[in-house]
Write a protein that holds these residues in place. Sequence first.
Motif: not given
Lengths: 352, 352, 352, 352
Positions: B70-92
């Motif tokens: 369910k939770a991983a299903n695109r039918k339940c969550h149509p938009a792409d997930t973008v995972v962000e990894i923080p970087v000190a002093g910079s964009d993730p």
Amino acid sequence: VIVTLKPHVTEKQYGDFMSRLRDMKLRFYEIDDLHSRSVSIVCGISGLDTDMIRAMEIVEDVKRIDEPYKAANRKCHPADTVVEIPVAGSDPVKIGGGHFCMIAGPCSVESEGQIIGIAEKLKTLGARILRGGVFKLRSSPYSFQGLGTEGIGFLLKAKAQTGLPVVTEIADISQLPEFEKIDVIQVGTRNMQNFLLLKELGKLQKPVLLKRGASSTIDEWLMAADYILSGGNGNVILCERGIRTFETATRNTLDIAAVPVVKDFSHLPVIVDPSHATGYAKYVESMSLASVAAGAHGLIIEVHDNPEAALSDGQQSITPGEFAVLSKKAEILRKAKVLADSDVTGGIQNGF
Amino acid sequence: VIVTLKPHVTEKQYGDFMSRLRDMKLRFYEIDDLHSRSVSIVCGISGLDTDMIRAMEIVEDVKRIDEPYKAANRKCHPADTVVEIPVAGSDPVKIGGGHFCMIAGPCSVESEGQIIGIAEKLKTLGARILRGGVFKLRSSPYSFQGLGTEGIGFLLKAKAQTGLPVVTEIADISQLPEFEKIDVIQVGTRNMQNFLLLKELGKLQKPVLLKRGASSTIDEWLMAADYILSGGNGNVILCERGIRTFETATRNTLDIAAVPVVKDFSHLPVIVDPSHATGYAKYVESMSLASVAAGAHGLIIEVHDNPEAALSDGQQSITPGEFAVLSKKAEILRKAKVLADSDVTGGIQNGF
Amino acid sequence: VIVTLKPHVTEKQYGDFMSRLRDMKLRFYEIDDLHSRSVSIVCGISGLDTDMIRAMEIVEDVKRIDEPYKAANRKCHPADTVVEIPVAGSDPVKIGGGHFCMIAGPCSVESEGQIIGIAEKLKTLGARILRGGVFKLRSSPYSFQGLGTEGIGFLLKAKAQTGLPVVTEIADISQLPEFEKIDVIQVGTRNMQNFLLLKELGKLQKPVLLKRGASSTIDEWLMAADYILSGGNGNVILCERGIRTFETATRNTLDIAAVPVVKDFSHLPVIVDPSHATGYAKYVESMSLASVAAGAHGLIIEVHDNPEAALSDGQQSITPGEFAVLSKKAEILRKAKVLADSDVTGGIQNGF
Amino acid sequence: VIVTLKPHVTEKQYGDFMSRLRDMKLRFYEIDDLHSRSVSIVCGISGLDTDMIRAMEIVEDVKRIDEPYKAANRKCHPADTVVEIPVAGSDPVKIGGGHFCMIAGPCSVESEGQIIGIAEKLKTLGARILRGGVFKLRSSPYSFQGLGTEGIGFLLKAKAQTGLPVVTEIADISQLPEFEKIDVIQVGTRNMQNFLLLKELGKLQKPVLLKRGASSTIDEWLMAADYILSGGNGNVILCERGIRTFETATRNTLDIAAVPVVKDFSHLPVIVDPSHATGYAKYVESMSLASVAAGAHGLIIEVHDNPEAALSDGQQSITPGEFAVLSKKAEILRKAKVLADSDVTGGIQNGF
């Protein structure tokens, strides 16, 4: 271990390679072929880390000729291992060598009444060990996950009531303290390569039932056994439970030949789980009999009073009535096999 | 879910079955076929436990039509997930959607100097995240098992020195405290179905790199992701790393089609590990480019300064020099693909 | 057949789809789910070409619930098929139902003396049919390819001398005339889906031994049988000979569960070839006994006077002495199984 | 070839074995290990029949170190083979080396109008060869079996009209005369080990498109090519089309790594069929681009004017409009790859 070298290796590279092998105190033979050069390293059944050699620049490929496991290897330990499970006030249950053992019980422990009730029936029907899942590992997070600690208690009550030793699956190292009074710790198919867990179990003397990974080769399975054995725990029982293939008519494909192969290469006892291997109650009996005829040291079978209402794996569980029939038939076939093995081999073979 | 009933079911049995379905508040359709009766249960993308139905006495078989996650299903969550990894002093660093991420580093962290040295090189060559194994899970108990806690320290020093976020594999729940400053926790192929671990990771907000089990179906992989997602941690990155088949020319068989299939069925980002998938350094570049062309959101590549001397997986590690070439080529192909996707689809398709 | 439709189908598209199904005279049920619409088409065990439906634009996926084979289906033909192979001046050999048949002989016919000599021995040891390859299909063009037509002559001489019916493999349709006096035509694993050949064999009345393709599902195997059966030749004997998996300890993986599965779904007899399934003489006996216990209708075993000198497959051939032992043991187990099946099922089951 | 001997071999047995090897004029090395004795036979890339050695009584096991194929082996023929397909009044189409070729057309030829119409479109969209099935091999006897001879005629009309060379699959040796004017003869996945057919094709000079068996190893595929090559026909084009695995999300699993592996071990051109590999039109584009990036020498793609109405494999066919997009994108990626390969390798690598 046969190491094939890349084509066009210079004499300098070759010399350096030889030096490294000598530094590693390896004994080896050089082989010159028409198109390629290779080196045969004599390592016997040692724990040589072939990855190191594989990574050397002039190496094209590495193939093991010898087996990658030691402690589980019959060459290092020719006699059959017989695992003994103590029984209060009675002889121990033995698995391995000439001994055959029937293990049965529900997929999951569901209540105190359920497990005691079924244990009593199974005891009269030939089961020597009671099984029952408590910490369930399910593919879906939405499925029943087992009773946990409470289930351990119910299982031990069934043991106390019937005198049957019990086996249940461990899901994680952190649960080890709860297994103190459990007689046999089962390592499930998904944990066969949970090496940290295997190492911990190697520190105990308690018998371990090591299920084959659903996609593990027999070599990998015996290497997993080596993790336990090399830690000092020699009480390992192997359990074939079907492998994953392209066939979908059964849940897995029972690799029945694993029984003679394991007996050939290892001294450890090997039993069969026809319930998980097929996934359908209707095929459990025939696969049980086949396992007996193939020489398995035992069977582990899912039995449920009311498979329809089972909280897990009901479709592959048989009823106590079906188990009674199966158990009786298995006994008939086992006796026939003992007879055949003793009588025939001596008698007839001489005629030829 | 389609439930096929056994032949010769009595009206009484059928009526009881219907009542049970009604009791379970399921919506269903009855289907009468020439030879068999079946029932279509409307459950959508719910977590219906089909095992319960499968076990009912009059049921012959059960087939899911809908997906079991369910939770991983695109039918339940149509938009792409973008995972962000923080970087000190910079964009993730971002993985998923239109973002592409290169992860690189040695199979194992071997020393402080080694990991810092390679991290500095990789940073200049396009890597955005540093990988390095610390708790190694090896098939053989006689192989190098990793530096453990000490290695975590070295990895964090490399992070401090270069600013690169780090990813390393967790072997057991008990190690979780050591991962506090690790940016991405990797769940390896052998732990993909270590459900207790997945549940623990579901309680965090830290990104998890979930490798596909070497013999897991895509459905099982997405169910494993559901264990993490349903706990509340939405930062899951999937990683295809080859599956086990009968082919032995490569270590595993890279299931490249898993990339578009996962993107079709799920909203989660999916990257590729060509090093483990092939097992040979010489095939890493072509498989990296193929992954880019197939639409992968990133690559994770084993790079070692001196693969010959690597303590593990040297044969599949490429050198920084080779990585530089690969990285540049991957960039060229990625740009070409972006160009193709934007230009062509609009332009040419209209002509037909 | 369950047809799932794509999301966002318009009413117009849906209406057109319904019309097409009606035009095709299909009976169907419409199912409305929360997230998707699907249609259950009632086709029973017909030959509905699901590809046609699968290709329709609004169709997302198609799953068969019913079996794709008809003539081989037990639902269409509940009674066991017993194939009879005539024997000059004696009762026919029967395979199927309650009959068990032992087939044995060398992998390849190598000379007149060889095949007659071994046939005479095998006859006294319990073999009822003689096997011997003549047109060999070998993976490598550099391996021995069989004696061809000359070998057919030798085989027929052995038949004349001993009275044993003979089975040999056909490699191509063009060889059919040479098989006139051969009693059973074997279709090898590589020809299981040589549909033109199967159709030709469907025009005969001669028994056909249809080996399972090494990577064929049981469904595909029964569809291949349908090619022969639907042509009018009902004399098909199925032979399980191992499937290709990742395991390399044996040549193939004997899918022993195929025996009860085939007996469940089809009325055709099913025998087992333990020689090809394992590839090692040392595992042939245990796999033969397992097959008997699993309920196989027969065995086909490679026996060679001097396996060391065999021109093909020597490693998996047993000697006549070993066959004598195997044959005797198989007989003991078969009797035990018959006893178990008759006695136990009636007796014990009643107690529960 | 490494031959491991059984333990406890007597000196007499060992001596006899050595004599036999000497009689066979084999060059070999003796290797004494701690637990076992083995012999390394120097045979290079010869056609040594290892079965003979495997069968010797004192032999435990035999492993090949060298490849079992000769004619297809790059060691015997270092330069890339470029297969040329003549085109009337124009340059030949080339496959292999630096040449890339797009093959497209419907799964089945369905009518004269259909095949001519689609051929004309495909020609303008970049296809260089027209495909179209005529003798169809279908798993089920109830599916459409192709137009047969009539279809050959339609295909040749499309060739005459457009000038595109044509490729179609042969189902049986007896059909060879009908292929006289066909430019490329396709050997389908189910016939990859139809050795009699391969031998016949070895006598021609016509290009052969040899599809990989769905469960064949790359070694077996190259041995199959050896059947054709060793007969004298050097015009073999290999085609990867997916292998059978446990994954069911796609029809087969595209073994994309087979592209670089084949290019490494063989001199023959290798193309990819993404339509059969995935079974779904929606995954054809991404797998085509991945194949280009992996270095494939070409693509063969199923295109149908109206996939909904296709008589076979409609679900995996794309429309001419989709093909136009795919073709354009493939061209962009191919150019990017050529650029990357020429520019980068020289430039950057020097920096390290």
